[in-house]
Scaffold this motif. Sequence first.
Motif: not given
Length: 96
Positions: A10-11, A16-21, A78-84
């Motif tokens: 959960a953390p 990841l939600i905050l980092a991707v945003a 590409w890295l951002l899509e991988s993080l998604y």
Amino acid sequence: MRILLKIIAAPFVLALILAVAVLSFLSCIAGAFCWLTCTVFVLLAACGFFAGLHTGCIAMLVLAFLVSPFGLPAIGGWLLESLYGVKYALQDFMFS
């Protein structure tokens, strides 16, 4: 055991939600900056070509390619899509 893994994950999902945003926002800002920089490099390369500085012209064109949408911003996308993908995989694990 599976519930314990979900509690541990959960953390990471929240991070990841905050980092991707944040990274998506920064990617938009950097894309605009790279577009402007690419235009300047191409103009400098054209000036160098007409001035007879062919080596500098080639160097400026290489730099313009690196900051164009086909260079470094494409790698960042590409890295951002991988993080998604990682974020959605963890969310699917949590909600399954």
